[in-house]
Design a protein around this motif. Structure first.
Motif, PDB file in Angstrom:
ATOM      1  N   TRP A 183      -7.949   6.612 -10.887  1.00 56.84           N
ATOM      2  CA  TRP A 183      -8.199   7.884 -10.206  1.00 56.84           C
ATOM      3  C   TRP A 183      -8.321   7.754  -8.691  1.00 56.84           C
ATOM      4  CZ3 TRP A 183     -12.702   7.725  -7.454  1.00 56.84           C
ATOM      5  CH2 TRP A 183     -13.622   6.740  -7.821  1.00 56.84           C
ATOM      6  N   ASP A 184      -8.682   6.605  -8.179  1.00 58.21           N
ATOM      7  CA  ASP A 184      -8.996   6.459  -6.757  1.00 58.21           C
ATOM      8  C   ASP A 184      -7.832   5.786  -6.026  1.00 58.21           C
ATOM      9  OD1 ASP A 184     -10.075   6.119  -4.274  1.00 58.21           O
ATOM     10  OD2 ASP A 184     -11.834   4.996  -4.914  1.00 58.21           O
ATOM     11  N   VAL A 185      -6.892   6.582  -5.551  1.00 52.42           N
ATOM     12  CA  VAL A 185      -5.724   6.029  -4.864  1.00 52.42           C
ATOM     13  C   VAL A 185      -6.123   5.345  -3.567  1.00 52.42           C
ATOM     14  CG1 VAL A 185      -3.526   6.610  -3.765  1.00 52.42           C
ATOM     15  CG2 VAL A 185      -4.174   7.691  -5.924  1.00 52.42           C
ATOM     16  N   ASN A 186      -7.081   5.929  -2.862  1.00 51.21           N
ATOM     17  CA  ASN A 186      -7.526   5.301  -1.627  1.00 51.21           C
ATOM     18  C   ASN A 186      -8.143   3.934  -1.909  1.00 51.21           C
ATOM     19  OD1 ASN A 186      -8.107   5.486   1.334  1.00 51.21           O
ATOM     20  ND2 ASN A 186     -10.208   5.274   0.599  1.00 51.21           N
ATOM     21  N   GLY A 187      -8.856   3.820  -3.045  1.00 52.09           N
ATOM     22  CA  GLY A 187      -9.410   2.526  -3.426  1.00 52.09           C
ATOM     23  C   GLY A 187      -8.322   1.507  -3.708  1.00 52.09           C
ATOM     24  N   LEU A 188      -7.209   1.948  -4.319  1.00 53.06           N
ATOM     25  CA  LEU A 188      -6.073   1.050  -4.544  1.00 53.06           C
ATOM     26  C   LEU A 188      -5.488   0.572  -3.222  1.00 53.06           C
ATOM     27  CD1 LEU A 188      -4.211   3.000  -7.380  1.00 53.06           C
ATOM     28  CD2 LEU A 188      -5.553   0.908  -7.643  1.00 53.06           C
ATOM     29  N   LYS A 189      -5.426   1.473  -2.270  1.00 51.86           N
ATOM     30  CA  LYS A 189      -4.892   1.115  -0.951  1.00 51.86           C
ATOM     31  C   LYS A 189      -5.771   0.062  -0.287  1.00 51.86           C
ATOM     32  CE  LYS A 189      -3.782   3.076   3.576  1.00 51.86           C
ATOM     33  NZ  LYS A 189      -3.751   4.305   4.406  1.00 51.86           N
ATOM     34  N   VAL A 190      -7.076   0.270  -0.331  1.00 51.52           N
ATOM     35  CA  VAL A 190      -7.996  -0.704   0.257  1.00 51.52           C
ATOM     36  C   VAL A 190      -7.850  -2.058  -0.422  1.00 51.52           C
ATOM     37  CG1 VAL A 190     -10.443  -1.296   0.542  1.00 51.52           C
ATOM     38  CG2 VAL A 190      -9.664   1.027   1.028  1.00 51.52           C
ATOM     39  N   GLN A 191      -7.715  -2.037  -1.744  1.00 47.45           N
ATOM     40  CA  GLN A 191      -7.571  -3.287  -2.481  1.00 47.45           C
ATOM     41  C   GLN A 191      -6.310  -4.043  -2.069  1.00 47.45           C
ATOM     42  OE1 GLN A 191      -7.203  -2.755  -6.714  1.00 47.45           O
ATOM     43  NE2 GLN A 191      -7.576  -4.911  -7.172  1.00 47.45           N
ATOM     44  N   MET A 192      -5.181  -3.358  -2.020  1.00 52.36           N
ATOM     45  CA  MET A 192      -3.927  -4.024  -1.672  1.00 52.36           C
ATOM     46  C   MET A 192      -3.926  -4.493  -0.214  1.00 52.36           C
ATOM     47  SD  MET A 192      -2.066  -4.294  -4.364  1.00 52.36           S
ATOM     48  CE  MET A 192      -3.643  -4.653  -5.162  1.00 52.36           C
ATOM     49  N   GLU A 193      -4.500  -3.695   0.676  1.00 54.16           N
ATOM     50  CA  GLU A 193      -4.575  -4.108   2.068  1.00 54.16           C
ATOM     51  C   GLU A 193      -5.484  -5.330   2.217  1.00 54.16           C
ATOM     52  OE1 GLU A 193      -5.828  -0.573   4.083  1.00 54.16           O
ATOM     53  OE2 GLU A 193      -3.771   0.052   4.519  1.00 54.16           O
ATOM     54  N   THR A 194      -6.561  -5.380   1.449  1.00 52.82           N
ATOM     55  CA  THR A 194      -7.439  -6.543   1.469  1.00 52.82           C
ATOM     56  C   THR A 194      -6.687  -7.799   1.056  1.00 52.82           C
ATOM     57  OG1 THR A 194      -9.375  -5.182   0.965  1.00 52.82           O
ATOM     58  CG2 THR A 194      -9.565  -7.536   0.536  1.00 52.82           C
ATOM     59  N   TYR A 195      -5.916  -7.707  -0.013  1.00 56.05           N
ATOM     60  CA  TYR A 195      -5.164  -8.874  -0.480  1.00 56.05           C
ATOM     61  C   TYR A 195      -4.065  -9.268   0.505  1.00 56.05           C
ATOM     62  CZ  TYR A 195      -7.539  -8.127  -4.943  1.00 56.05           C
ATOM     63  OH  TYR A 195      -8.477  -7.980  -5.930  1.00 56.05           O
ATOM     64  N   CYS A 196      -3.392  -8.274   1.094  1.00 57.22           N
ATOM     65  CA  CYS A 196      -2.356  -8.586   2.079  1.00 57.22           C
ATOM     66  C   CYS A 196      -2.942  -9.284   3.297  1.00 57.22           C
ATOM     67  CB  CYS A 196      -1.645  -7.299   2.512  1.00 57.22           C
ATOM     68  SG  CYS A 196      -0.385  -6.737   1.352  1.00 57.22           S
ATOM     69  N   GLU A 197      -4.065  -8.775   3.781  1.00 55.72           N
ATOM     70  CA  GLU A 197      -4.690  -9.366   4.966  1.00 55.72           C
ATOM     71  C   GLU A 197      -5.176 -10.782   4.707  1.00 55.72           C
ATOM     72  OE1 GLU A 197      -4.684  -8.204   7.878  1.00 55.72           O
ATOM     73  OE2 GLU A 197      -4.149  -6.108   7.587  1.00 55.72           O
ATOM     74  N   ASN A 198      -5.376 -11.117   3.434  1.00 57.24           N
ATOM     75  CA  ASN A 198      -5.884 -12.448   3.098  1.00 57.24           C
ATOM     76  C   ASN A 198      -4.850 -13.323   2.417  1.00 57.24           C
ATOM     77  OD1 ASN A 198      -8.987 -12.556   3.726  1.00 57.24           O
ATOM     78  ND2 ASN A 198      -8.594 -10.499   2.919  1.00 57.24           N
ATOM     79  N   GLY A 199      -3.580 -13.016   2.669  1.00 54.99           N
ATOM     80  CA  GLY A 199      -2.536 -13.965   2.306  1.00 54.99           C
ATOM     81  C   GLY A 199      -1.751 -13.694   1.056  1.00 54.99           C
ATOM     82  N   MET A 200      -1.838 -12.511   0.456  1.00 56.69           N
ATOM     83  CA  MET A 200      -1.021 -12.226  -0.712  1.00 56.69           C
ATOM     84  C   MET A 200       0.453 -12.173  -0.323  1.00 56.69           C
ATOM     85  SD  MET A 200      -1.148  -9.047  -3.417  1.00 56.69           S
ATOM     86  CE  MET A 200      -0.408  -7.830  -2.303  1.00 56.69           C
ATOM     87  N   GLU A 201       1.296 -12.846  -1.075  1.00 60.54           N
ATOM     88  CA  GLU A 201       2.738 -12.872  -0.822  1.00 60.54           C
ATOM     89  C   GLU A 201       3.481 -12.322  -2.032  1.00 60.54           C
ATOM     90  OE1 GLU A 201       4.317 -13.717   1.852  1.00 60.54           O
ATOM     91  OE2 GLU A 201       2.735 -14.637   3.058  1.00 60.54           O
ATOM     92  N   PRO A 202       4.615 -11.646  -1.816  1.00 64.24           N
ATOM     93  CA  PRO A 202       5.430 -11.223  -2.962  1.00 64.24           C
ATOM     94  C   PRO A 202       5.927 -12.435  -3.741  1.00 64.24           C
ATOM     95  CG  PRO A 202       6.140 -10.143  -0.929  1.00 64.24           C
ATOM     96  CD  PRO A 202       5.201 -11.228  -0.529  1.00 64.24           C
TER      97      PRO A 202
END
Length: 457
Positions: free
Chosen positions: A310-329
């Motif tokens: 239900w929380d799309v903004n929460g999904l955005k925060v989660q993905m941005e957190t992982y990207c900022e900390n080195g998540m790679e495709p």
């Protein structure tokens, strides 16, 4: 004077050679079909060498009448996975049980009291435990509040010292399904535990599958464990995450475990599964690839688009957190990890440092953001140290060993299931992004902008 009527055999029966040829052809075809089906496990023989138990439990016709299986296009007479002889597997697993001397260098878990079961840790705190090189450091792994089950259930869980099969139903969301194809020695080497809440328990009592007055519940092979969820999380899905990812803590003496979503029904003996997908592959965990997605961001986009959370903004925060900390495709550089997105409905584990650390770190991420466990999977796997040995098997294997059913549309008494209200949502982690000086993963922000734009349509 009448004529003498004579009868003669049809011409086709006068030829002994033709009759013999037809008999030989039909016999050969039958034997060929029998051999093919036997080898492909399309049916099982009840013999001393292949002892498959009969039906374990019969349900009343009113129970789960609105649930039906999801069809699959795979052939039922072809097997993409090889299983060893049942008796050899039983002997090997029993020997592992006898020779087990405990875990070398086992994890130490954080103790204490907290507002939530897992402590609701900040991003910086969670990331600090990914690099586990010091066995003297206590790892946060839930249980910072008591897990509310009865003492008799706790004792039974501690006694399970070999293979445990675990599932959960909260909010009366699924039907309890009995596994198929169990061998005659399997129940001596495997325990089956189903965790349920009060709502689900009332549904089972409604169909007279259990008596509420009883202190212990058993349905077929499953021991039913009542969880007082009002002392845990308000979201039923998050309560289901506890037995799914902290199974090694709930069953501290088990060597192997199988998590199976309640929407699935096992069709292969769990000992054969553990032996084929974990022991033979020498891995900490075995899990299926996702049938459609390879990259974490693809799953995140689908989660937002199809309103799986239900929380799309929460999904955005989660993905941005992982990207900022080195998540790679995902790319071939990540091999032997074949994908970044699993189908986590079926998880097979060897309990030890690799699996246990991964499970603890996963649970912390799920409590921090949301119970969609496919989203943090690759981030935790790629950044934890020491690394976990993982077998990501093909979707065809998943479909061969389990049948998937639809979730409940109605509660057991025929009324519509109630959705979790917004006032009962899980607590959110603060978006205190720990920004690494390195660059974000390639294409991550492109995915994010597309994802949030589409989800707001």
């Amino acid at each position: 004077m009448g004529k003498l009527i004579t009868t003669s055999k049809p011409l086709i029966l006068k030829s002994k050679l033709l009759c013999f040829s037809l008999f030989y052809l039909l016999t050969t075809l039958f034997l060929a079909l029998y051999t093919t089906l036997s080898q492909s496990k399309c049916f099982f023989r009840s013999s001393p060498s292949d002892p498959i138990l009969n039906s374990l439990f019969n349900y009343p016709s009113s129970y789960g009448e609105h649930k039906y299986a999801i069809s699959t296009t795979r052939s039922t007479c072809s097997s993409p996975v090889f299983f060893s002889d049942y008796w050899d597997v039983v002997k090997e697993i029993e020997n592992l049980r006898k020779n087990f001397r405990g875990y070398d260098g086992g994890l130490r878990y954080m103790q204490g009291n907290a507002d939530t079961f897992g402590g609701n840790l900040s991003t910086i705190t969670r990331l600090s435990y990914f690099n586990h090189r010091n066995d003297s450091i206590d790892v946060p792994c839930g249980f910072l509040k008591q897990f509310p089950v009865s003492n008799s259930d706790k004792i039974a869980m501690e006694k399970c010292d070999n293979v445990v099969v675990v599932s959960a139903i909260f909010n009366d969301h699924d039907k309890i399904r009995q596994p198929k194809g169990l061998g005659s020695k399997t129940l001596e080497n495997a325990c089956f535990f189903m965790f349920v809440d009060e709502v689900t328990l009332k549904g089972l009592a409604y169909h007279r599958l259990i008596s509420i007055k009883s202190k212990e519940y058993k349905i077929g092979v499953w021991r039913i464990v009542k969880v007082a969820t009002e002392k845990l999380y308000q979201n039923p899905a998050m309560n289901g995450i506890i037995p799914k990812y902290l199974v090694h803590r709930l069953f501290p003496n088990s060597q192997f475990s199988i998590w199976i979503d309640a929407k699935l029904q096992l069709t292969v003996d769990p000992l054969l599964l553990i032996h084929s997908l974990v022991i033979n592959e020498n891995v900490d965990m075995a899990i299926s690839k996702h049938p459609f997605y390879v990259h974490t961001m693809e799953e995140a986009m689908a989660t937002a688009r199809w309103k799986k959370w239900w929380d799309v903004n929460g999904l955005k925060v989660q993905m941005e957190t992982y990207c900022e900390n080195g998540m790679e495709p995902w790319s071939p550089r990540k091999l032997p990890y074949a994908s970044d997105v699993p189908d986590s409905a079926l998880i097979l584990r060897r309990h030890g440092v690799g699996n246990n650390l991964f499970s603890c770190l996963m649970f912390n991420e799920l409590e921090a953001f949301n119970p969609r466990d496919q989203l943090p999977f690759a981030f935790v796997r790629d950044h934890m140290n020491p690394k976990m040995k993982l077998n990501m098997f093909e979707v065809e294997v998943f479909e061969q060993v389990a049948v998937e059913y639809r979730h409940n549309l109605k509660s057991s008494d025929g009324t519509s299931l109630k959705k979790v209200s917004s006032s009962r949502r899980t607590k959110r982690a603060k978006p205190d992004l720990y920004v690494n000086n390195g660059s974000c993963c390639g294409g991550c922000h492109k995915y994010l902008s597309t994802m949030w734009g589409e989800s707001n349509d």
